[in-house]
Design an enzyme around this catalytic site. Structure first.
Site, PDB file in Angstrom:
ATOM      1  N   SER A  12       0.845  -1.187   0.000  1.00 35.50           N
ATOM      2  CA  SER A  12       0.000   0.000   0.000  1.00 35.50           C
ATOM      3  C   SER A  12       0.885   1.244   0.000  1.00 35.50           C
ATOM      4  CB  SER A  12      -0.891  -0.002   1.243  1.00 35.50           C
ATOM      5  OG  SER A  12      -1.546   1.240   1.325  1.00 35.50           O
ATOM      6  N   HIS A  37      -1.431  -1.125  -4.092  1.00 33.98           N
ATOM      7  CA  HIS A  37      -2.710  -0.698  -3.533  1.00 33.98           C
ATOM      8  C   HIS A  37      -2.660   0.805  -3.302  1.00 33.98           C
ATOM      9  CE1 HIS A  37      -6.341  -1.250  -0.988  1.00 33.98           C
ATOM     10  NE2 HIS A  37      -5.801  -0.331  -0.202  1.00 33.98           N
ATOM     11  N   ASP A  39      -4.703   4.143  -1.888  1.00 37.42           N
ATOM     12  CA  ASP A  39      -5.784   4.548  -0.997  1.00 37.42           C
ATOM     13  C   ASP A  39      -6.252   5.963  -1.301  1.00 37.42           C
ATOM     14  OD1 ASP A  39      -6.105   2.290   0.846  1.00 37.42           O
ATOM     15  OD2 ASP A  39      -4.002   2.672   1.302  1.00 37.42           O
ATOM     16  N   MET A  41      -8.707   8.900  -0.469  1.00 37.87           N
ATOM     17  CA  MET A  41      -9.542   9.360   0.654  1.00 37.87           C
ATOM     18  C   MET A  41      -9.988  10.796   0.413  1.00 37.87           C
ATOM     19  SD  MET A  41      -7.412   7.842   3.867  1.00 37.87           S
ATOM     20  CE  MET A  41      -6.507   6.288   3.756  1.00 37.87           C
ATOM     21  N   HIS A  70      -8.410   1.765  -3.972  1.00 32.78           N
ATOM     22  CA  HIS A  70      -9.353   1.649  -2.860  1.00 32.78           C
ATOM     23  C   HIS A  70     -10.009   3.005  -2.647  1.00 32.78           C
ATOM     24  CE1 HIS A  70      -9.753   0.575   1.722  1.00 32.78           C
ATOM     25  NE2 HIS A  70     -10.917   0.745   1.132  1.00 32.78           N
ATOM     26  N   MET A  72     -12.027   5.281  -0.779  1.00 30.71           N
ATOM     27  CA  MET A  72     -12.671   5.628   0.497  1.00 30.71           C
ATOM     28  C   MET A  72     -13.265   7.017   0.325  1.00 30.71           C
ATOM     29  SD  MET A  72      -9.756   4.029   2.921  1.00 30.71           S
ATOM     30  CE  MET A  72      -8.612   3.966   1.565  1.00 30.71           C
ATOM     31  N   MET A 141     -11.940  -5.133   5.696  1.00 29.68           N
ATOM     32  CA  MET A 141     -11.013  -4.208   6.355  1.00 29.68           C
ATOM     33  C   MET A 141     -10.604  -4.768   7.720  1.00 29.68           C
ATOM     34  SD  MET A 141     -10.622  -1.454   4.357  1.00 29.68           S
ATOM     35  CE  MET A 141      -9.623  -0.577   5.533  1.00 29.68           C
ATOM     36  N   ASP A 179      -7.338  -5.819   4.135  1.00 31.94           N
ATOM     37  CA  ASP A 179      -6.656  -4.529   4.098  1.00 31.94           C
ATOM     38  C   ASP A 179      -6.663  -3.905   5.490  1.00 31.94           C
ATOM     39  OD1 ASP A 179      -5.543  -2.092   3.481  1.00 31.94           O
ATOM     40  OD2 ASP A 179      -7.326  -1.321   2.464  1.00 31.94           O
TER      41      ASP A 179
END
Ligand code: DX5
Ligand code: ZN
Length: 230
Positions: A12, A37, A39, A41, A70, A72, A141, A179
């Site tokens: 990640s 990966h 993230d 956000m 991912h 979010m 998660m 994750d």
């Protein structure tokens, strides 16, 4: 027997040094990373802000490995196309976001990307059952989303087992990913429970050397999967 996807380790990038990202990615790739990966956000769905499509496109230019994005974010549908065009291979939305899973599955097919659904620790697993056979990845998660370096919440293990049983029951070969809080110990346990895709932030970039860390994680998931009841 249903064919499961191979075990994959996805470092990640949230835990890497953003100012030396290319270098960190090359080290992870040389050490056998299977995917990256990313993230995303938005400061609404989670209390942190990271990066958007332009950043994903920059990462895309550094590697040919699959990019697991991912999301979010509160409104994944609004940004699906942008993240697909930026080079994401799998777009993972949250079941708790403002989203119509069926519409996102269709959007993924139109954009030629895989689609995954993620569950926060407080979301019951049965929320994902209705779409299980249409998804390419189910992400459990192991921590409350928002930050890397948190401790694994043990109940996530039960969720991995439940999703594994259900995926096998419906004959799905979707990835079952874990994750958050993945260490060699929790990687072994979750592999044993049936996970196939392991997102590793702090355990790859947080200490020591990337190559040693990935080697430890690799041997842990292989041992775990070796114990798994098939
Ligand atoms: C947390 C993110 C994770 C995070 C994992 O919200 O979704 O992908 O980067 O980091 P570690 O492995 O350190 O828990
Ligand atoms: Zn993540």
């Amino acid at each position: 027997m249903i064919s499961r996807r191979p075990l994959r380790l996805a470092p990640s990038l949230l835990s890497a040094d953003f100012a030396a990202l290319g270098e960190a990615m090359r080290a992870a790739e040389a050490a056998g990373a299977d995917a990256f990966h990313l993230d995303v956000m938005d400061g609404h769905f989670v209390p942190n802000i990271t990066f958007g499509p332009a950043w994903v496109a920059a990462v895309r230019r550094q590697t040919k490995l699959p990019l697991d994005v991912h999301l979010m974010i509160e409104e994944p549908a609004r940004y699906f196309e942008a993240f697909a065009r930026a080079g994401g291979n799998t777009l993972v939305f949250h079941l708790e976001a403002r989203a119509d899973p069926a519409a996102l599955v269709r959007a993924g097919q139109d954009l030629d990307v895989e689609v995954g659904a993620a569950l926060r620790p407080d979301t019951p697993v049965d929320r994902v059952w209705p779409w299980l056979d249409q998804l390419n990845q189910i992400m459990v998660m192991g921590v409350h989303p928002g930050f890397s370096g948190q401790k694994f919440i043990p109940e996530a293990l039960l969720k991995v087992r439940a999703v594994r049983a259900r995926l096998d029951a419906v004959g799905s070969s979707a990835d079952l990913s874990i994750d958050g809080g993945v260490t060699p110990e929790t990687a072994l346990e979750t592999a044993e429970a049936g996970a196939t895709f392991f997102v590793c932030g702090n355990s790859v970039f947080g200490h020591g050397t990337i190559a040693d860390n990935l080697a430890l994680l690799r041997s842990a998931v292989q041992r775990g999967a070796g114990h798994a009841v098939r």
